[in-house]
Design a protein around this motif. Structure first.
Motif, PDB file in Angstrom:
ATOM      1  N   ALA A  49      41.335  27.283  53.760  1.00  0.00           N
ATOM      2  CA  ALA A  49      41.755  26.318  52.739  1.00  0.00           C
ATOM      3  C   ALA A  49      40.552  25.876  51.901  1.00  0.00           C
ATOM      4  O   ALA A  49      40.642  25.738  50.684  1.00  0.00           O
ATOM      5  CB  ALA A  49      42.428  25.122  53.391  1.00  0.00           C
ATOM      6  N   ASP A  51      37.789  27.702  51.398  1.00  0.00           N
ATOM      7  CA  ASP A  51      37.479  28.863  50.563  1.00  0.00           C
ATOM      8  C   ASP A  51      38.367  28.855  49.324  1.00  0.00           C
ATOM      9  O   ASP A  51      37.915  29.091  48.210  1.00  0.00           O
ATOM     10  CB  ASP A  51      37.736  30.171  51.325  1.00  0.00           C
ATOM     11  CG  ASP A  51      36.660  30.440  52.360  1.00  0.00           C
ATOM     12  OD1 ASP A  51      35.648  29.729  52.341  1.00  0.00           O
ATOM     13  OD2 ASP A  51      36.850  31.351  53.185  1.00  0.00           O
ATOM     14  N   PHE A  53      39.905  26.426  47.749  1.00  0.00           N
ATOM     15  CA  PHE A  53      39.602  25.436  46.714  1.00  0.00           C
ATOM     16  C   PHE A  53      38.290  25.768  45.998  1.00  0.00           C
ATOM     17  O   PHE A  53      38.174  25.560  44.794  1.00  0.00           O
ATOM     18  CB  PHE A  53      39.552  24.036  47.320  1.00  0.00           C
ATOM     19  CG  PHE A  53      40.917  23.455  47.545  1.00  0.00           C
ATOM     20  CD1 PHE A  53      41.729  23.114  46.465  1.00  0.00           C
ATOM     21  CD2 PHE A  53      41.407  23.268  48.812  1.00  0.00           C
ATOM     22  CE1 PHE A  53      42.988  22.587  46.658  1.00  0.00           C
ATOM     23  CE2 PHE A  53      42.676  22.739  49.018  1.00  0.00           C
ATOM     24  CZ  PHE A  53      43.468  22.402  47.937  1.00  0.00           C
ATOM     25  N   VAL A  54      37.308  26.297  46.744  1.00  0.00           N
ATOM     26  CA  VAL A  54      36.053  26.667  46.092  1.00  0.00           C
ATOM     27  C   VAL A  54      36.301  27.801  45.089  1.00  0.00           C
ATOM     28  O   VAL A  54      35.852  27.757  43.949  1.00  0.00           O
ATOM     29  CB  VAL A  54      34.990  27.073  47.134  1.00  0.00           C
ATOM     30  CG1 VAL A  54      33.749  27.605  46.443  1.00  0.00           C
ATOM     31  CG2 VAL A  54      34.633  25.886  48.006  1.00  0.00           C
ATOM     32  N   ALA A  59      37.379  29.806  39.509  1.00  0.00           N
ATOM     33  CA  ALA A  59      38.290  30.579  38.661  1.00  0.00           C
ATOM     34  C   ALA A  59      39.005  29.705  37.640  1.00  0.00           C
ATOM     35  O   ALA A  59      39.765  30.197  36.832  1.00  0.00           O
ATOM     36  CB  ALA A  59      39.313  31.301  39.538  1.00  0.00           C
ATOM     37  N   THR A  71      51.447  26.881  42.381  1.00  0.00           N
ATOM     38  CA  THR A  71      51.714  28.293  42.673  1.00  0.00           C
ATOM     39  C   THR A  71      50.413  29.090  42.596  1.00  0.00           C
ATOM     40  O   THR A  71      50.140  29.959  43.426  1.00  0.00           O
ATOM     41  CB  THR A  71      52.722  28.873  41.674  1.00  0.00           C
ATOM     42  OG1 THR A  71      53.817  27.989  41.568  1.00  0.00           O
ATOM     43  CG2 THR A  71      53.206  30.235  42.120  1.00  0.00           C
ATOM     44  N   TRP A  72      49.640  28.769  41.590  1.00  0.00           N
ATOM     45  CA  TRP A  72      48.346  29.451  41.407  1.00  0.00           C
ATOM     46  C   TRP A  72      47.458  29.219  42.633  1.00  0.00           C
ATOM     47  O   TRP A  72      46.857  30.139  43.174  1.00  0.00           O
ATOM     48  CB  TRP A  72      47.710  28.893  40.134  1.00  0.00           C
ATOM     49  CG  TRP A  72      46.438  29.551  39.699  1.00  0.00           C
ATOM     50  CD1 TRP A  72      46.307  30.803  39.180  1.00  0.00           C
ATOM     51  CD2 TRP A  72      45.117  28.975  39.729  1.00  0.00           C
ATOM     52  NE1 TRP A  72      44.991  31.037  38.872  1.00  0.00           N
ATOM     53  CE2 TRP A  72      44.246  29.948  39.199  1.00  0.00           C
ATOM     54  CE3 TRP A  72      44.604  27.750  40.135  1.00  0.00           C
ATOM     55  CZ2 TRP A  72      42.878  29.720  39.066  1.00  0.00           C
ATOM     56  CZ3 TRP A  72      43.246  27.527  40.007  1.00  0.00           C
ATOM     57  CH2 TRP A  72      42.397  28.501  39.478  1.00  0.00           C
ATOM     58  N   ARG A  75      48.532  31.232  45.565  1.00  0.00           N
ATOM     59  CA  ARG A  75      48.116  32.628  45.536  1.00  0.00           C
ATOM     60  C   ARG A  75      46.685  32.779  46.046  1.00  0.00           C
ATOM     61  O   ARG A  75      46.382  33.629  46.880  1.00  0.00           O
ATOM     62  CB  ARG A  75      48.205  33.175  44.114  1.00  0.00           C
ATOM     63  CG  ARG A  75      47.607  34.538  44.033  1.00  0.00           C
ATOM     64  CD  ARG A  75      48.102  35.320  42.872  1.00  0.00           C
ATOM     65  NE  ARG A  75      47.351  36.563  42.780  1.00  0.00           N
ATOM     66  CZ  ARG A  75      47.140  37.196  41.652  1.00  0.00           C
ATOM     67  NH1 ARG A  75      47.639  36.722  40.541  1.00  0.00           N
ATOM     68  NH2 ARG A  75      46.454  38.304  41.652  1.00  0.00           N
ATOM     69  N   ILE A  76      45.817  31.908  45.561  1.00  0.00           N
ATOM     70  CA  ILE A  76      44.420  31.982  45.980  1.00  0.00           C
ATOM     71  C   ILE A  76      44.297  31.720  47.479  1.00  0.00           C
ATOM     72  O   ILE A  76      43.590  32.412  48.202  1.00  0.00           O
ATOM     73  CB  ILE A  76      43.574  30.978  45.172  1.00  0.00           C
ATOM     74  CG1 ILE A  76      43.620  31.354  43.700  1.00  0.00           C
ATOM     75  CG2 ILE A  76      42.145  30.956  45.671  1.00  0.00           C
ATOM     76  CD1 ILE A  76      42.894  30.394  42.808  1.00  0.00           C
ATOM     77  N   ASN A  79      45.559  34.590  49.688  1.00  0.00           N
ATOM     78  CA  ASN A  79      44.558  35.652  49.757  1.00  0.00           C
ATOM     79  C   ASN A  79      43.384  35.263  50.643  1.00  0.00           C
ATOM     80  O   ASN A  79      42.885  36.082  51.423  1.00  0.00           O
ATOM     81  CB  ASN A  79      44.053  36.005  48.352  1.00  0.00           C
ATOM     82  CG  ASN A  79      45.069  36.843  47.609  1.00  0.00           C
ATOM     83  OD1 ASN A  79      45.820  37.601  48.219  1.00  0.00           O
ATOM     84  ND2 ASN A  79      45.132  36.693  46.306  1.00  0.00           N
ATOM     85  N   LEU A  82      44.567  35.531  54.228  1.00  0.00           N
ATOM     86  CA  LEU A  82      44.724  36.923  54.643  1.00  0.00           C
ATOM     87  C   LEU A  82      43.359  37.594  54.826  1.00  0.00           C
ATOM     88  O   LEU A  82      43.165  38.381  55.748  1.00  0.00           O
ATOM     89  CB  LEU A  82      45.564  37.700  53.624  1.00  0.00           C
ATOM     90  CG  LEU A  82      47.034  37.282  53.571  1.00  0.00           C
ATOM     91  CD1 LEU A  82      47.785  38.056  52.494  1.00  0.00           C
ATOM     92  CD2 LEU A  82      47.704  37.500  54.922  1.00  0.00           C
ATOM     93  N   ASP A  83      42.423  37.265  53.951  1.00  0.00           N
ATOM     94  CA  ASP A  83      41.060  37.800  54.090  1.00  0.00           C
ATOM     95  C   ASP A  83      40.510  37.464  55.476  1.00  0.00           C
ATOM     96  O   ASP A  83      39.949  38.313  56.160  1.00  0.00           O
ATOM     97  CB  ASP A  83      40.125  37.185  53.040  1.00  0.00           C
ATOM     98  CG  ASP A  83      40.313  37.830  51.679  1.00  0.00           C
ATOM     99  OD1 ASP A  83      41.059  38.834  51.618  1.00  0.00           O
ATOM    100  OD2 ASP A  83      39.737  37.332  50.698  1.00  0.00           O
ATOM    101  N   ILE A 150      52.758  35.669  43.900  1.00  0.00           N
ATOM    102  CA  ILE A 150      51.648  35.344  44.792  1.00  0.00           C
ATOM    103  C   ILE A 150      51.169  36.588  45.529  1.00  0.00           C
ATOM    104  O   ILE A 150      49.984  36.851  45.638  1.00  0.00           O
ATOM    105  CB  ILE A 150      52.078  34.259  45.794  1.00  0.00           C
ATOM    106  CG1 ILE A 150      52.185  32.918  45.069  1.00  0.00           C
ATOM    107  CG2 ILE A 150      51.098  34.163  46.956  1.00  0.00           C
ATOM    108  CD1 ILE A 150      52.850  31.844  45.882  1.00  0.00           C
TER     109      ILE A 150
END
Ligand SMILES: [Zn+2]
Lengths: 181, 387
Positions: A49, A51, A53-54, A59, A71-72, A75-76, A79, A82-83, A150
């Motif tokens: 979480a 990561d 926001f940073v 971006a 929503t944006w 998506r971040i 990812n 999942l990373d 997403i």
């Protein structure tokens, strides 16, 4: 999107960290929940979480206000989570697999805490793709179209991942769902 | 529809996310299949259980940690411009052949990406995972910016200046040829009129893209914007309304003035009050008056915003395609190639523009540097001559 949020976004864009701080506070619980249910434990969830926001801050100049900010962020954050999950060996999913005592009685599992615990444990047995779909739809309450954006997959893929994921959840929670149905 | 096919669709049926035709077929199968009915009931309960999951709070100090990381990041990047400049300058070691080849590769790549994007290949942009990029719909925004530059801000329709305060609202449903193009245009229209798109939503549930856009534009440009929006396609429905709030405005302003006077009197009284109960009573009254003033000025601001910025809500849907049967739509392919080509040219022009801008930004620095160098040398030479 509310007016205030637009204002916060444009101020964050011009480097006003106070404004971004407020945006983080507004969205941190939802994003943390998302990360927690995907990664399965608090430590990874917190990392993912943060990561997210940073990355979002970096971006921000590329964010266009035609997509909902939340929503944006989803998506971040998806990812980022999942990373983390893919980088770490499967064995660190410890918290996702707590012991489920056999022969739970119904009175106990009606309790919301217990449902939460059982769902969380069951999520841990799903492949990460199915788990992500189920979390985005049924826990975070997003629409099919948003999930497709997403995950960057066609709508049909969202439908089928969700169907398989929910089926796997049903199979694991069968003692609860057949008793109630 | 077979048992397996129906079973695989039960989850989407629950969400109403099946195309109508399939939903009807699944319902028909359910009539005669008790096993699928049972499965559907269990799936429904499963979803209810999932929705029961207790939400968690982010850990203590979460936002502070995020902030710390961002600030540390900002410090780290302060050192890097110099390193980046040095790296950029090392191009001198490249041969012209390498540079030309690299440029050609980039051009072909950009062209290919644009072509894929035009063709709507689902995996076109997906293969490269860029988590920090804006959502796909963001392309609409990019298009809108370039378009906005092309649309000259035409003069207002010259409405008579009146003291009437009117909230203007327009709602219309429009069917367009190409949804993407229409969406771009809407952003351009809003920006061209000095306004913005306050909210937008998209969906393409059954292959027919549709969306709702809420444009906020200066009231003076309202009718012009409505006309521009309606030119996007066929108007299916339209509703224009004007709510006169002049009376409410005057009333609110008068009440705020009165309350402010009352507050001033109370404050003066408070200065003279000596007994505690009196003080407390006056203080309570001041708080009440202040609260009322704040409420009324809030309402005034809200109204002023609505009056200054008219609202145009456009529901846009794409015309269902007819040429599905054709084996190869040559015209469409040509159009895609053309658009991809133009996009490539546009992006290259954009890059060139950035380079020129960078050079222009560096010019004063270079001049200053040269001046300093010249002065220093002159100083040294003079020092040399002194015996
Ligand atoms: Zn069946």
């Amino acid at each position: 999107m509310t007016f205030d949020e637009r204002d916060l976004i444009s101020r964050s864009r011009s480097g006003e960290i106070e404004a971004f701080d407020l945006l983080v506070r507004l969205h941190q619980d939802r994003i943390y929940n998302l990360a927690y249910r995907i990664t399965g434990n608090r430590e990874d969830a917190s990392d993912a979480a943060q990561d997210a926001f940073v990355r979002a801050y970096q971006a921000l100049p590329r964010y266009r206000e035609d997509a909902a900010f939340s929503t944006w962020l989803h998506r971040i954050a998806t990812n980022a989570a999942l990373d983390l999950v893919r980088r770490r060996p499967a064995s660190t999913h410890g918290e996702l697999h707590p012991e489920v005592p056999a022969g739970d009685n119904l009175e106990a599992v009606v309790d919301r805490r217990e449902i939460t615990r059982r769902v969380h444990a069951a999520l841990g047995h799903l492949t990460v793709e199915y788990r992500t779909a189920v979390v985005l739809r049924d826990l975070q309450g997003l629409a099919y179209g948003e999930i497709a954006r997403i995950l960057q997959v066609p709508l049909g893929t969202v439908r089928s991942r969700l169907a398989r994921g929910r089926e796997a959840m049903r199979a694991q929670l069968t003692d609860l769902v057949s008793a109630e149905g | 529809m077979t048992h397996e096919e129906a079973r695989a669709r039960l989850s989407a049926l629950l969400d109403g996310a099946l195309p109508d035709r399939e939903a009807v077929q699944v319902e028909a199968h359910l009539e005669g299949c008790s096993s699928c009915r049972e499965e559907l009931a269990q799936l429904r309960t499963t979803v209810t259980l999932l929705q029961e999951v207790e939400p968690m709070k982010a850990p203590e100090g979460f936002s502070a940690e995020v902030r710390r990381r961002i600030e540390r990041l900002a410090q780290a990047t302060q050192h890097s411009p110099w390193t980046r400049l040095r790296a950029a300058l090392s191009w001198r070691s490249w041969s012209w052949r390498t540079v030309t080849a690299a440029a050609a590769v980039v051009m072909v790549g950009v062209f290919a990406v644009n072509l894929l994007r035009e063709a709507g290949v689902p995996g076109g942009a997906t293969r490269v995972r860029m988590p920090e990029l804006a959502l796909d719909v963001s392309k609409v925004g990019e298009g809108a910016r370039t378009l906005a530059q092309a649309v000259p801000p035409s003069a207002g329709p010259g409405e008579p200046v009146s003291m009437r305060r009117v909230i203007r609202t327009g709602q219309m449903a429009i069917e367009v040829e190409r949804f993407d193009a229409a969406a771009s245009r809407l952003f351009a229209i809003a920006e061209g009129a000095g306004g913005f798109v306050a909210d937008s939503s998209f969906s393409d549930e059954d292959g027919v893209p549709r969306g709702t856009f809420v444009l906020r534009v200066p009231a003076a440009r309202f009718s012009e914007v409505v006309a521009q929006v309606e030119k996007l396609g066929t108007v299916k429905r339209r509703q224009i309304s004007g709510q006169d709030v002049t009376e409410e405005f005057i009333d609110l302003e008068a009440r705020v003035r009165n309350l402010a006077r009352q507050e001033a009197r109370l404050l003066a009284l408070m200065d003279r009050a000596t007994k505690i109960p009196d003080l407390l009573a006056i203080e309570g009254e001041v708080a009440r008056v202040r609260g009322e003033i704040e409420r009324l000025t809030g309402r005034l601001r809200f109204l002023a915003n609505k009056v200054d910025l008219a609202t145009v809500q456009a529901e846009v849907s794409q015309k269902p395609k007819k040429s599905e049967g054709a084996l190869w739509d040559f015209k469409q392919t040509l159009e895609r190639v053309r658009t991809a080509f133009l996009n490539t040219v546009r992006q290259m022009l954009g890059a060139a523009e950035s380079l020129v801008a960078l050079a222009a930004a560096l010019l004063p620095v270079a001049l200053l540097g040269a001046l300093a160098w010249w002065l220093l040398r002159r100083g040294f030479r003079r020092a040399d001559r002194i015996p």
